[in-house]
Motif scaffolding. Structure first.
Motif, PDB file in Angstrom:
ATOM      1  N   ILE A 183       1.851  -2.919  13.336  1.00  0.00           N
ATOM      2  CA  ILE A 183       1.405  -1.536  13.130  1.00  0.00           C
ATOM      3  C   ILE A 183       2.217  -0.579  13.997  1.00  0.00           C
ATOM      4  O   ILE A 183       2.683   0.466  13.525  1.00  0.00           O
ATOM      5  N   VAL A 184       2.391  -0.932  15.257  1.00  0.00           N
ATOM      6  CA  VAL A 184       3.163  -0.076  16.171  1.00  0.00           C
ATOM      7  C   VAL A 184       4.596   0.068  15.676  1.00  0.00           C
ATOM      8  O   VAL A 184       5.143   1.180  15.629  1.00  0.00           O
ATOM      9  N   LEU A 185       5.225  -1.035  15.282  1.00  0.00           N
ATOM     10  CA  LEU A 185       6.607  -0.970  14.799  1.00  0.00           C
ATOM     11  C   LEU A 185       6.718  -0.183  13.494  1.00  0.00           C
ATOM     12  O   LEU A 185       7.666   0.593  13.315  1.00  0.00           O
ATOM     13  N   ASN A 204       8.837   3.177  13.258  1.00  0.00           N
ATOM     14  CA  ASN A 204       9.893   3.231  12.256  1.00  0.00           C
ATOM     15  C   ASN A 204       9.750   4.464  11.377  1.00  0.00           C
ATOM     16  O   ASN A 204      10.710   5.186  11.135  1.00  0.00           O
ATOM     17  N   ARG A 205       8.545   4.719  10.896  1.00  0.00           N
ATOM     18  CA  ARG A 205       8.311   5.880  10.033  1.00  0.00           C
ATOM     19  C   ARG A 205       8.485   7.182  10.815  1.00  0.00           C
ATOM     20  O   ARG A 205       9.053   8.138  10.313  1.00  0.00           O
ATOM     21  N   LEU A 253       0.833  -1.208   0.000  1.00  0.00           N
ATOM     22  CA  LEU A 253       0.000   0.000   0.000  1.00  0.00           C
ATOM     23  C   LEU A 253       0.865   1.254   0.000  1.00  0.00           C
ATOM     24  O   LEU A 253       0.578   2.215  -0.719  1.00  0.00           O
ATOM     25  N   ASP A 254       1.923   1.241   0.782  1.00  0.00           N
ATOM     26  CA  ASP A 254       2.804   2.397   0.884  1.00  0.00           C
ATOM     27  C   ASP A 254       3.501   2.693  -0.437  1.00  0.00           C
ATOM     28  O   ASP A 254       3.666   3.848  -0.813  1.00  0.00           O
ATOM     29  N   SER A 255       3.890   1.643  -1.164  1.00  0.00           N
ATOM     30  CA  SER A 255       4.572   1.862  -2.436  1.00  0.00           C
ATOM     31  C   SER A 255       3.608   2.344  -3.525  1.00  0.00           C
ATOM     32  O   SER A 255       3.996   3.060  -4.436  1.00  0.00           O
ATOM     33  N   ARG A 256       2.350   1.956  -3.419  1.00  0.00           N
ATOM     34  CA  ARG A 256       1.367   2.367  -4.422  1.00  0.00           C
ATOM     35  C   ARG A 256       0.765   3.732  -4.135  1.00  0.00           C
ATOM     36  O   ARG A 256       0.341   4.432  -5.049  1.00  0.00           O
ATOM     37  N   PHE A 257       0.699   4.102  -2.866  1.00  0.00           N
ATOM     38  CA  PHE A 257       0.092   5.372  -2.467  1.00  0.00           C
ATOM     39  C   PHE A 257       1.012   6.102  -1.484  1.00  0.00           C
ATOM     40  O   PHE A 257       0.672   6.269  -0.312  1.00  0.00           O
ATOM     41  N   PRO A 258       2.155   6.565  -1.966  1.00  0.00           N
ATOM     42  CA  PRO A 258       3.141   7.166  -1.050  1.00  0.00           C
ATOM     43  C   PRO A 258       2.675   8.466  -0.399  1.00  0.00           C
ATOM     44  O   PRO A 258       3.167   8.829   0.666  1.00  0.00           O
ATOM     45  N   LEU A 283      11.314  10.199  10.086  1.00  0.00           N
ATOM     46  CA  LEU A 283      10.949  11.595   9.818  1.00  0.00           C
ATOM     47  C   LEU A 283      11.733  12.557  10.688  1.00  0.00           C
ATOM     48  O   LEU A 283      11.991  13.698  10.301  1.00  0.00           O
ATOM     49  N   LYS A 284      12.145  12.133  11.873  1.00  0.00           N
ATOM     50  CA  LYS A 284      12.896  12.998  12.783  1.00  0.00           C
ATOM     51  C   LYS A 284      14.350  13.159  12.363  1.00  0.00           C
ATOM     52  O   LYS A 284      15.007  14.104  12.731  1.00  0.00           O
TER      53      LYS A 284
END
Length: 124
Positions: free
Chosen positions: A111-113, A117-118, A55-60, A122-123
């Motif tokens: 989901i938590v990991l 991670n994301r 999903l992330d690769s298709r809808f970044p 971002l930080k």
């Protein structure tokens, strides 16, 4: 990479479906307490990660939380659907609410990991 992500997610989902609907020798691995629940945890932990990557690769540009919700709900519905199929269509398997709870736990930990991670990326 997008096609590879999708292929991996589809193959993993199919493997889960097959593994949960066929008769498996329960003596494999000896008498390990809750081994079935651990297997469900791992199945849905990886399921969630693979479908998130797809999903992330298709809808970044979609919000992270939206993608995580979609993947979690998809995994939840898939897991419940398989449990229902076990109860209805197999003679040697039965639906088990504790399998669903193990699925949910695996998905939630993933989901938590993924979120952490994301967020940490971002930080930087």
């Amino acid at each position: 990479m997008r096609k590879l992500n999708l292929l991996l997610a589809l193959v993993w989902s199919l493997m889960i479906g097959i593994a949960c609907l066929i008769t498996i020798n329960t003596n494999v691995g000896g008498k390990i307490p809750f081994k079935d629940k651990f297997v469900h945890f791992v199945f849905y932990f990886l399921f969630t990660i693979l479908w998130f990557r797809t999903l992330d690769s298709r809808f970044p540009n979609e919000p992270l939380v939206k993608k995580l919700r979609i993947v979690f709900l998809f995994g939840f519905c898939y897991g419940v659907g398989i449990e229902i199929c076990q109860g209805l269509f197999t003679a040697t398997r039965s639906a088990d609410i504790f399998d669903v709870l193990a699925n949910i736990t695996g998905g939630l930990i993933a989901i938590v990991l993924l979120y952490l991670n994301r967020s940490l990326k971002l930080k930087d």
